[in-house]
Design an enzyme around this catalytic site. Structure first.
Site, mmCIF file in Angstrom:
data_model
loop_
_atom_site.group_PDB
_atom_site.id
_atom_site.type_symbol
_atom_site.label_atom_id
_atom_site.label_comp_id
_atom_site.label_asym_id
_atom_site.label_seq_id
_atom_site.Cartn_x
_atom_site.Cartn_y
_atom_site.Cartn_z
ATOM 1 N N LYS A 12 0.832 -1.210 0.000
ATOM 2 C CA LYS A 12 0.000 0.000 0.000
ATOM 3 C C LYS A 12 0.868 1.263 0.000
ATOM 4 C CE LYS A 12 -4.056 -1.989 2.303
ATOM 5 N NZ LYS A 12 -4.836 -2.064 3.542
ATOM 6 N N ASP A 73 8.671 6.447 9.032
ATOM 7 C CA ASP A 73 8.229 5.836 10.273
ATOM 8 C C ASP A 73 7.059 6.679 10.738
ATOM 9 O OD1 ASP A 73 8.339 3.872 12.295
ATOM 10 O OD2 ASP A 73 9.225 5.321 13.670
ATOM 11 N N LYS A 179 -7.046 10.833 1.099
ATOM 12 C CA LYS A 179 -6.033 10.559 2.121
ATOM 13 C C LYS A 179 -4.664 11.107 1.704
ATOM 14 C CE LYS A 179 -4.896 6.908 5.275
ATOM 15 N NZ LYS A 179 -4.758 5.508 5.525
ATOM 16 N N HIS A 184 -0.836 12.360 7.136
ATOM 17 C CA HIS A 184 0.508 12.628 7.646
ATOM 18 C C HIS A 184 1.581 12.159 6.671
ATOM 19 C CE1 HIS A 184 -0.896 8.670 8.679
ATOM 20 N NE2 HIS A 184 0.254 8.271 9.190
#
Length: 201
Positions: A12, A73, A179, A184
């Protein structure tokens, strides 16, 4: 064509980076995943911050392959839990990548927390490390709140219980394009675009 290694096995995330590059009109870059290169020893994620972990992953990948590497991360910082689970988001329930267990534990910890104190932010640090050692590290944040229920099937991790600021749908109810524009990781990758354009020459 310049090769760029996204240091992940998450299909993804590969699709997401390719989509963001395409939407931004960045051409001349072929995005590879860890499955496309010979295996190498990956250091465990022991950094105190998202930036530490992203930079360590990208550095390992660039050093091992000789290809410019991007790593990210990310996780969820919940205000009422003093910013936890934070860098421990993927293994909050004790087992790495147990999305359902992580979310159930988090919601259990917030059972008695009123709605107005359920503020949270998804955070993503993304690092680009070139074979010559040059580094770019960026950070994207997506504010919102954690709701008690779970809705939607488009996301993963904590998405089904995260409602972005100003919205009514959870992150798992948004389309991929919505999205990319707000998340983020989308915000972090947008900040990397100038460095990726430079890489593409």
């Amino acid at each position: 064509m310049t090769e760029l290694l996204l240091a992940t096995r998450n299909a993804k995330k590969l699709v997401e980076l390719r989509r963001i590059l395409e939407a931004a009109g960045v051409t001349g870059i072929e995005v590879l995943g860890l499955g496309d290169v010979p295996e190498f020893a990956e250091a465990p994620e022991t950094g105190a911050t998202f930036e530490d972990n992203a930079l360590a992953k990208a550095t390992d990948a660039a050093r091992a392959t000789g290809i410019a590497a991007v790593a990210d991360d990310s996780g969820l910082e919940v205000d009422a839990l003093n910013g936890m689970p934070g860098v421990l988001s993927a293994r909050w329930s004790g087992k790495h990548g147990d999305d359902a267990g992580n979310l159930e534990l988090l919601l259990g910890q917030l059972t008695d927390v009123p709605d107005e104190r359920r503020g949270a932010a998804f955070v993503s640090a993304a690092a680009l490390v070139r074979p010559d050692g040059a580094q770019t590290v960026v950070r994207g944040e997506w504010r919102g709140s954690v709701i008690a229920e779970q809705r939607g099937s488009n996301g993963f991790g904590y998405d089904p219980s995260f409602v972005p600021e100003g919205g009514t749908r959870t992150a798992a109810e948004l389309s991929a394009e919505e999205k990319d524009a707000d998340s983020h990781r989308g915000r972090a990758l947008q900040q990397l675009l100038p460095a990726l354009r430079e890489l593409a020459g």
